[in-house]
Every structure is written in C-alpha cells, then in structure tokens.
Write a protein that holds these residues in place. Structure first.
Motif, PDB file in Angstrom:
ATOM      1  N   HIS A  99     -10.777   4.085  -2.291  1.00  0.00           N
ATOM      2  CA  HIS A  99     -10.208   3.321  -3.413  1.00  0.00           C
ATOM      3  C   HIS A  99     -10.656   1.867  -3.365  1.00  0.00           C
ATOM      4  O   HIS A  99     -10.698   1.185  -4.386  1.00  0.00           O
ATOM      5  CB  HIS A  99      -8.687   3.402  -3.391  1.00  0.00           C
ATOM      6  CG  HIS A  99      -8.066   3.148  -2.045  1.00  0.00           C
ATOM      7  ND1 HIS A  99      -8.148   1.943  -1.383  1.00  0.00           N
ATOM      8  CD2 HIS A  99      -7.366   3.971  -1.227  1.00  0.00           C
ATOM      9  CE1 HIS A  99      -7.520   2.014  -0.227  1.00  0.00           C
ATOM     10  NE2 HIS A  99      -7.038   3.249  -0.094  1.00  0.00           N
ATOM     11  N   LYS A 101      -9.120  -0.758  -2.209  1.00  0.00           N
ATOM     12  CA  LYS A 101      -8.047  -1.634  -2.671  1.00  0.00           C
ATOM     13  C   LYS A 101      -8.102  -3.067  -2.121  1.00  0.00           C
ATOM     14  O   LYS A 101      -7.739  -4.002  -2.848  1.00  0.00           O
ATOM     15  CB  LYS A 101      -6.681  -0.999  -2.380  1.00  0.00           C
ATOM     16  CG  LYS A 101      -6.332   0.129  -3.322  1.00  0.00           C
ATOM     17  CD  LYS A 101      -4.841   0.458  -3.311  1.00  0.00           C
ATOM     18  CE  LYS A 101      -4.422   1.126  -2.026  1.00  0.00           C
ATOM     19  NZ  LYS A 101      -3.012   1.589  -2.096  1.00  0.00           N
ATOM     20  N   LEU A 104     -10.367  -4.511  -4.653  1.00  0.00           N
ATOM     21  CA  LEU A 104      -9.854  -4.365  -6.022  1.00  0.00           C
ATOM     22  C   LEU A 104      -8.815  -5.428  -6.358  1.00  0.00           C
ATOM     23  O   LEU A 104      -8.842  -6.022  -7.446  1.00  0.00           O
ATOM     24  CB  LEU A 104      -9.223  -2.987  -6.208  1.00  0.00           C
ATOM     25  CG  LEU A 104     -10.132  -1.811  -6.526  1.00  0.00           C
ATOM     26  CD1 LEU A 104      -9.318  -0.519  -6.551  1.00  0.00           C
ATOM     27  CD2 LEU A 104     -10.835  -2.015  -7.858  1.00  0.00           C
ATOM     28  N   PHE A 105      -7.859  -5.665  -5.446  1.00  0.00           N
ATOM     29  CA  PHE A 105      -6.768  -6.574  -5.751  1.00  0.00           C
ATOM     30  C   PHE A 105      -7.183  -8.044  -5.701  1.00  0.00           C
ATOM     31  O   PHE A 105      -6.386  -8.921  -6.018  1.00  0.00           O
ATOM     32  CB  PHE A 105      -5.571  -6.294  -4.834  1.00  0.00           C
ATOM     33  CG  PHE A 105      -4.719  -5.160  -5.327  1.00  0.00           C
ATOM     34  CD1 PHE A 105      -3.608  -5.401  -6.123  1.00  0.00           C
ATOM     35  CD2 PHE A 105      -5.049  -3.843  -5.041  1.00  0.00           C
ATOM     36  CE1 PHE A 105      -2.834  -4.356  -6.603  1.00  0.00           C
ATOM     37  CE2 PHE A 105      -4.286  -2.786  -5.511  1.00  0.00           C
ATOM     38  CZ  PHE A 105      -3.178  -3.040  -6.298  1.00  0.00           C
ATOM     39  N   GLY A 136     -13.413   3.419  -5.828  1.00  0.00           N
ATOM     40  CA  GLY A 136     -12.580   2.545  -6.651  1.00  0.00           C
ATOM     41  C   GLY A 136     -13.340   1.456  -7.371  1.00  0.00           C
ATOM     42  O   GLY A 136     -12.945   1.020  -8.451  1.00  0.00           O
ATOM     43  N   LEU A 483      -2.617  -7.302   0.727  1.00  0.00           N
ATOM     44  CA  LEU A 483      -3.302  -7.355  -0.563  1.00  0.00           C
ATOM     45  C   LEU A 483      -3.013  -8.672  -1.271  1.00  0.00           C
ATOM     46  O   LEU A 483      -1.906  -9.216  -1.171  1.00  0.00           O
ATOM     47  CB  LEU A 483      -2.870  -6.188  -1.448  1.00  0.00           C
ATOM     48  CG  LEU A 483      -3.240  -4.784  -0.962  1.00  0.00           C
ATOM     49  CD1 LEU A 483      -2.564  -3.725  -1.839  1.00  0.00           C
ATOM     50  CD2 LEU A 483      -4.746  -4.582  -0.965  1.00  0.00           C
ATOM     51  N   ILE A 498      -6.302  -0.990 -12.252  1.00  0.00           N
ATOM     52  CA  ILE A 498      -5.029  -1.627 -11.918  1.00  0.00           C
ATOM     53  C   ILE A 498      -4.320  -1.923 -13.232  1.00  0.00           C
ATOM     54  O   ILE A 498      -4.916  -2.476 -14.161  1.00  0.00           O
ATOM     55  CB  ILE A 498      -5.233  -2.916 -11.106  1.00  0.00           C
ATOM     56  CG1 ILE A 498      -5.778  -2.565  -9.714  1.00  0.00           C
ATOM     57  CG2 ILE A 498      -3.932  -3.709 -10.991  1.00  0.00           C
ATOM     58  CD1 ILE A 498      -6.145  -3.762  -8.873  1.00  0.00           C
ATOM     59  N   PHE A 503      -1.962  -0.097  -8.636  1.00  0.00           N
ATOM     60  CA  PHE A 503      -3.144   0.753  -8.620  1.00  0.00           C
ATOM     61  C   PHE A 503      -2.832   2.062  -9.344  1.00  0.00           C
ATOM     62  O   PHE A 503      -1.823   2.708  -9.076  1.00  0.00           O
ATOM     63  CB  PHE A 503      -3.550   1.028  -7.174  1.00  0.00           C
ATOM     64  CG  PHE A 503      -4.758   1.908  -7.014  1.00  0.00           C
ATOM     65  CD1 PHE A 503      -5.918   1.672  -7.742  1.00  0.00           C
ATOM     66  CD2 PHE A 503      -4.738   2.973  -6.127  1.00  0.00           C
ATOM     67  CE1 PHE A 503      -7.039   2.480  -7.594  1.00  0.00           C
ATOM     68  CE2 PHE A 503      -5.850   3.787  -5.957  1.00  0.00           C
ATOM     69  CZ  PHE A 503      -7.001   3.547  -6.691  1.00  0.00           C
ATOM     70  N   GLU A 505      -4.428   4.812  -9.172  1.00  0.00           N
ATOM     71  CA  GLU A 505      -4.940   5.953  -8.396  1.00  0.00           C
ATOM     72  C   GLU A 505      -6.214   6.545  -9.004  1.00  0.00           C
ATOM     73  O   GLU A 505      -6.734   7.549  -8.508  1.00  0.00           O
ATOM     74  CB  GLU A 505      -3.891   7.079  -8.243  1.00  0.00           C
ATOM     75  CG  GLU A 505      -2.580   6.634  -7.648  1.00  0.00           C
ATOM     76  CD  GLU A 505      -2.713   6.180  -6.199  1.00  0.00           C
ATOM     77  OE1 GLU A 505      -3.618   6.680  -5.503  1.00  0.00           O
ATOM     78  OE2 GLU A 505      -1.919   5.312  -5.782  1.00  0.00           O
TER      79      GLU A 505
END
Length: 515
Positions: A99, A101, A104-105, A136, A483, A498, A503, A505
């Motif tokens: 993912h 994350k 991503l964040f 992701g 995060l 997001i 998230f 998923e």
C-alpha cells in the motif's frame, strides 16, 4: 501560514473549448488550486474522467454530471508529489505493505526506486510482481550500477575486465529496455565505491542512448575520501562525458569539516548549468542522515569481498589495528559516537541508543563496539552531522527538489514532504508554490515522466488535497513510524486512494516506464 491574496478566477476553461454538459467521475470544486507550474493559485474546478484530468476552469461554464463531488473549500489542491529517491522497493514486494502508506500520507503519488546503486533485478520480474499484487503509489525504476557490478563481479575491489564491462553494459541495456528511467550509483557504498569515474562514464553512454538520467549518491558527502567538492566535480564530469542529465541524490554537507560549504558547492553547480550541463539534485529537510552502521564507519577496503571478508581482516592481527583506526576516524567524522543513533536493528535493545551508550554498556571502545554490533546483523544509524544553514541554502535553489530517501527507522520515510511544508514553508524560508512545484512538476521534468506532476488537462489525475493548517509530520527519532497528518484526499490515476483522511484500501498505483 497565509495563502496568497491574489487569486485568479478562470473565466474560460484551460485546454480549449469543452462541451456544455460533461459526464465525469470526480469533480473537485472550491479549492485553492496550485497547478505545479505557476507561482499563483487559482480558484477553479477540476473534473476527472477515468484516469485523466478532463477539465480545469470555471465550473459555471459547464454543467457537470459527476459521480463524486469533493468540496475542497479552504483546502489546497495540488499535483501528487513525486519522490525521486526512496527505498520503497523493500516494502512494495510484500503484499502486506505494498500500500506504501508511509509515502501516501505525505501526499506522494509516485515513488522512484532503485537508488544508491542498488535496484531490484531484473526490473521485469518486479514490475510483474507489483502489478499482480497491487501497489498503492505509482512506481518508477532506476537501474543500480552496484547491482549490475555485483551480478557480474561480486563485491571485489578491482577493475572489470573487458568481458565483464561488456556484460555489465548488456545487463544495463536489458534493464533500460524494460522501462528504467535511468541509472543510479552509490559511489559511497561497496561495491559501487570500487568503480572508477571511467567505468561509470562507459555505462552512462548506454543510459544516454535511452535519454535516461544519471542519479548519484556522491562518492563523498564530507571528508571521508576525495571530499565533497571533488565528488560533485566527478559527478559533473560523468554527466558531461556520458551525455546523461545529472542528478545528485540527497545533496548535503555531511560533517563539521564541510559545514557552510554549500555556497561553494552551489557555485560549482551553477557554473556547470551555465556551461550547458543539465544538473539537478534532491534533498530532505533533516539534520541527520541515515545509512547502515557498516557503511557509515567501516573503511571500504576492509569490506572488499563482503562481510565474511571484513571479519577475516578484522581478525588478522596485522590488519586489525588499521581497520580499527580508520573506523574510529570515520566515527569522529560523523560527530563522534554520541552522534550515531541506532534506528533499526535485529536486536531491539540496541534501537534508540547511541554508539556511545552501547560502548559503555559493552565496556568496549566505540570502534570495537561497532564490530560487536555488526556480528549480530546489519543495523542502521542516524548520523546527526548537518548544519541548518546548508539545509536551507540548498533548499532555496531552483535545481533542488524534495526527496525523502525514505528508509526504515529514519522519520524521513514518514514525514519528509509535510515536514518541509511545516517548518520551511509556514516559517517563510520558501513559498508554498515553490514547495509544490519542486515536489511535483520539476521532478517529473527531471525524470522525463510524461503527463505527470502538473494539473493540466490531458494529464493523468494524480491529485492531492491537504489542509494548509494541519498538514505536517509526526514521525521523530523516538517514534519514526507515525503517519503524517493533514492530507484530506489523494487521487491516483483518477481513483480515490485516501478519502477524508483515511486510506480506502484501494491500490491504484501503476508501474511507470520510460518512453
């Protein structure tokens, strides 16, 4: 932080005429839009159809029939950030972590992997794996020169034969044909450190045929071997002689002996750019670097052949004093044992302790403590050896973009981009527009990523929306696995990744290939 007062209201759509009625998948309205290219924001709506930006302009001019509407009032709308230097490949191959994350964040929608001369091999195998299990973020590959050298020659400290050089070129050609965006080197690390300038130039000529980029961890970022300035000049020579655009990863002045040398390094690079060379760099906004303990302080000659060979030399009564002496010198170059913090190790009791503390616990000098620790694994250390002056000086240069060098244990993996916003944009060192532009479109241009990095009609819809008051990092050296916060929405290839800070998923990333 105050958002610029001058807001341009679009009265016509960007990109030409559009139908009065449009069916779209996502409509973003009321946001403060930074397109990644210009200095001023605009109050415009953005429509997305499938994976593409289909409209940017005054919403009142078109009747949208949208499946989803995002009201971005009071929020910043920007192109998804592109991280040019990560080690995310270590998680992307794991279906439980693909993912991505931590990136991503931060607002990152595309990561580059294969940096520092070490890359997944072969690219075709890993591209297929990522596609099958889902990722992701978007992923772009570099070819690691050190990886190719090790495949052909192992970790020995010698120059390649003619046949070995041919083999490396053939492997490099194969990886470039598989879609790599260029070649990376880790000239500070074994086995890349054993390569001469001429060896890199010869490989670079293969990359240049594909119009690929040269991404380098300099041979020396301080005073460990040939020196920072000489290392920069070597990189420039490689770019000039091979024909590759040249990109310096995580540019810095590492160690007290080179603090405040950023002015002279900037002048060297500016002169090279004026002469016609294409030179850029990436940077993270932290005062501590991070790498393996072995790479940080063990002399390169002692590593030749790998870890087993290192300990054979360490056990040799004739060589041991040399190994320990140079290890101690390198510890001091990084500020001393109190400045080396263990941030990741198989022995959890080591994590969060400095080399000084472990030295006292084990009852050994710091240099001997290094080898006791290395016997048990490959720990990573944060090295607090940079000066704020140099960090901000590099950050303000037009040829410097944001890059995390995200790796396990250092907070930069979770916080680089929001931290730069929180501490350098909001405090006035750089503008919001420059931060966004140098985290998106500038990076896309450097790596020749087509239709990415800017909010333009026809580009892929990689878009982030963040709260200008809340966007910031949370990860620190005590807890590097937090995060970032303040990202409200992330859209990757036209799909919600997001949503409302959570998230979804959904793994919406793609493998990007050099065209």
């Amino acid at each position: 932080m105050k958002i610029p007062i001058i807001i341009l209201i679009a009265t016509v759509c960007w990109g030409g005429c559009v139908p009065k009625n449009q069916e779209v998948d996502i409509l973003i309205k009321n946001g403060i839009v930074y397109d990644g290219l210009n200095k001023e924001p605009q109050m415009v709506s953005i429509a997305i159809k499938a994976d593409t930006i289909s409209y940017i302009g005054n919403q009142g001019k078109v009747n949208f029939l949208s499946k989803k509407i995002i009201d971005a009032k009071g929020l910043i709308v920007a192109p998804g950030f592109i991280d040019p230097h990560t080690h995310a490949d270590r998680e992307l191959e794991n279906p439980n972590e693909s993912h991505n994350k931590p990136f991503l964040f931060q607002g990152i929608t595309t990561v580059v992997v294969g940096n520092d001369g070490s890359s997944p091999y072969p690219i075709s195998k890993y591209a297929k794996l990522y596609e099958e299990q889902g990722i992701g973020t978007n992923v772009a590959f570099l070819v690691g020169q050190g990886t190719l050298r090790e495949k052909v020659m192992g970790k020995v400290d010698r120059q390649p034969t003619k046949e070995e050089m041919t083999q490396m070129k053939e492997l490099l050609q194969q990886e470039m044909e598989a879609g790599a965006f260029g070649m990376s080197t880790g000239l500070f690390y074994a086995p890349g450190s054993y390569a001469t300038t001429e060896e890199i130039v010869e490989l670079g000529k293969v990359v240049a045929k594909f119009h690929g980029i040269y991404d380098t961890h300099l041979r020396d970022e301080g005073t460990y071997s040939i020196g920072l300035a000489t290392s920069v000049k070597e990189a420039l020579e490689i770019g000039k002689e091979s024909g590759m655009p040249m990109h310096i990863s995580h540019i810095k002045c590492l160690g007290k002996k080179v603090w405040k040398q950023s002015d002279s390094i900037i002048q060297i690079i500016d002169n090279a750019i004026k002469s016609g060379l294409e030179v850029t760099a990436s940077q993270y906004p932290y005062l501590a670097s991070a790498t393996g303990l072995q790479a940080a302080v063990v002399p390169r000659w002692a590593e030749s052949g790998g870890k087993d060979s290192l300990f054979i030399r360490y056990g040799d009564t004739n060589l041991r004093p040399w190994v320990l002496d140079e290890t101690q010198q390198n510890i001091e170059l990084r500020g001393g044992p109190e400045k080396l913090l263990i941030i990741n190790a198989a022995q959890k009791e080591y994590v969060g302790k400095t080399l000084r503390e472990l030295s006292e616990t084990l009852g050994l000098p710091p240099n001997e403590t290094v080898f006791e620790i290395l016997k048990k694994g490959y720990p990573r250390v944060a090295s607090f050896s940079m000066d704020p002056y140099d960090v901000e000086n590099f950050m303000k240069q037009d040829w410097v973009v944001t890059g995390s060098d995200g790796n396990t244990g250092h907070p930069r993996k979770y916080g680089t981009f929001p931290r730069k916003y929180k501490y350098h944009v909001k405090e006035g060192a750089i503008t919001l527009a420059d931060f966004i532009n140098h985290s998106s479109s500038k990076t896309a241009q450097i790596f020749r990523m087509k239709k990415r990095g800017a909010l333009v009609v026809g580009n892929y819809a990689d878009i982030i929306i963040f709260d200008p008051e809340a966007f910031g990092d949370k990860a620190d050296y005590e807890n590097a696995f937090q995060l970032s916060e303040g990202l409200r929405h992330s859209i990757i290839n036209g799909k919600m990744t997001i949503e409302n800070g959570s998230f979804t998923e959904n793994l919406n990333g793609r493998i990007l290939k050099k065209e």
